[in-house]
Write an enzyme that holds these catalytic residues in place. Structure first.
Site, short mmCIF file in Angstrom:
data_model
loop_
_atom_site.label_atom_id
_atom_site.label_comp_id
_atom_site.label_asym_id
_atom_site.label_seq_id
_atom_site.Cartn_x
_atom_site.Cartn_y
_atom_site.Cartn_z
N LYS A 52 -38.39 51.83 -58.84
CA LYS A 52 -37.97 51.04 -57.67
C LYS A 52 -39.08 51.02 -56.61
O LYS A 52 -39.38 49.97 -56.04
CB LYS A 52 -36.66 51.59 -57.09
CG LYS A 52 -35.47 51.37 -58.04
CD LYS A 52 -34.21 52.11 -57.62
CE LYS A 52 -33.13 51.99 -58.69
NZ LYS A 52 -31.87 52.66 -58.37
N GLN A 96 -29.66 57.39 -54.81
CA GLN A 96 -29.65 57.39 -56.27
C GLN A 96 -28.51 58.27 -56.80
O GLN A 96 -28.33 59.41 -56.36
CB GLN A 96 -31.01 57.89 -56.80
CG GLN A 96 -31.19 57.73 -58.30
CD GLN A 96 -31.21 56.29 -58.80
OE1 GLN A 96 -31.60 55.37 -58.07
NE2 GLN A 96 -30.77 56.07 -60.03
N ASP A 119 -27.38 48.35 -52.82
CA ASP A 119 -26.82 48.62 -54.15
C ASP A 119 -25.49 47.89 -54.33
O ASP A 119 -24.98 47.80 -55.45
CB ASP A 119 -26.55 50.13 -54.31
CG ASP A 119 -27.61 50.83 -55.13
OD1 ASP A 119 -28.22 50.18 -56.00
OD2 ASP A 119 -27.83 52.04 -54.91
#
Ligand code: GUN
Length: 289
Positions: A52, A96, A119
């Site tokens: 990412k 994460q 997200d």
């Protein structure tokens, strides 16, 4: 059989995003900035966060990685999220997953400002997505929609079977594919660990999304000729090579691929498209602000 090349498609979209960033910056705008929080030492999570960060650099975004030990408290993590929520330079934040067992993932997700939740995991964004309102959509299902779109795969009226009912992939995927739009308009069935006669469902499917996290679960005799197969699985299994592992999808590729009209490989299929969605959501967050 054609490969749905997520890597090549993602590279193309990255160049489109990079061009857009150049235009924003040359007009005096702000560089989009993504922050990522990584808790603990999980190898796969470190790899994903690394991908990412690299993708951010490739398109000209700023990125900040906050790494914390697995021993931090939930309260400490919540206070770090609050700081980022209040930091005007940061447009998007991801934490994460998975988090260590002593930290309540849902509490953490709900602590993220929905406007920075790139997200698309916050209930506000999930709710808006279900209603078809503008929102941040969870990166993996959104990346799959983009891949189907870029390959002009007809979805209208198709029978789609999704194997797996996770909040991150299965549930949003089912919702997006059943929405009234293109790609979409599918007749969707969600299958899971309690589904009876799974094979009857998959044999009737024009499109199968395998997202259950069981390596090589979908076998050749479970798929009809001409199906489109999307493999979301990515599991590290031990291998006798330099890294000590290889990446395996939820689809037994060698058996399934010859029967498909289109199939995503692992790696190089869904994974790179997930990162593209995250970049797109970050760009959108930046523009919204
Ligand atoms: N863990 C597995 N997939 C994801 C994802 O898309 N986002 C985050 N934050 N964690 C994940």
């Amino acid at each position: 059989m054609k490969i749905l090349d997520g890597k090549a498609t993602a590279d193309l979209i990255k160049s489109e995003i990079a061009r857009e960033v150049e235009l924003i910056v040359s007009a005096g705008g702000k560089i989009p900035h993504l922050a990522a929080i990584l808790v603990g030492e999980d190898g796969a999570s470190q790899t994903y966060v690394g991908h990412k960060e690299r993708a951010c650099a490739q398109v000209g975004f700023k990125s900040t990685l906050l790494r914390f030990s697995a021993e931090i408290t939930e309260d400490f993590l919540l206070s770090e999220i609050e700081k980022i929520n209040n930091n005007p330079d940061i447009d998007g934040l991801i934490v994460q997953l998975p988090l260590p067992k002593h930290i309540d993932e849902q509490r953490v997700i709900e602590a993220i400002d929905p406007k920075k939740d790139v997200d698309g995991f916050h209930p506000v964004n999930v709710g808006k997505m279900v209603l078809g309102l503008p929102s941040f959509v969870s990166a993996t299902p959104w990346g799959i929609i983009e891949l189907l779109d870029r390959y002009n795969i007809e979805t209208s009226g198709k029978n789609c079977v999704i194997i797996g009912r996770s909040n991150i992939v299965g549930k949003p995927m089912a919702n997006l594919l059943s929405q009234k739009r293109s790609p979409g308009d599918c007749t969707v069935t969600i299958c899971h660990s309690r589904t009876k006669e799974l094979k009857e469902h998959t044999l009737n499917a024009d499109i199968i999304v395998a997202a259950l996290g069981v390596p090589e679960f979908l076998k050749g005799d479970m798929v009809k000729e001409g199906a489109v197969v999307i493999d979301v699985g990515i599991t590290r299994v031990k291998a006798d090579n330099k890294s000590g592992f290889r990446l395996v999808g939820d689809v037994l590729y060698d058996e399934v691929a010859p029967k498909c009209s289109f199939i995503t490989p692992v790696p190089g299929g869904v994974g790179p498209m997930t990162i593209i969605s995250l970049l797109k959501n970050t760009l959108k967050a930046s523009k919204n602000r």
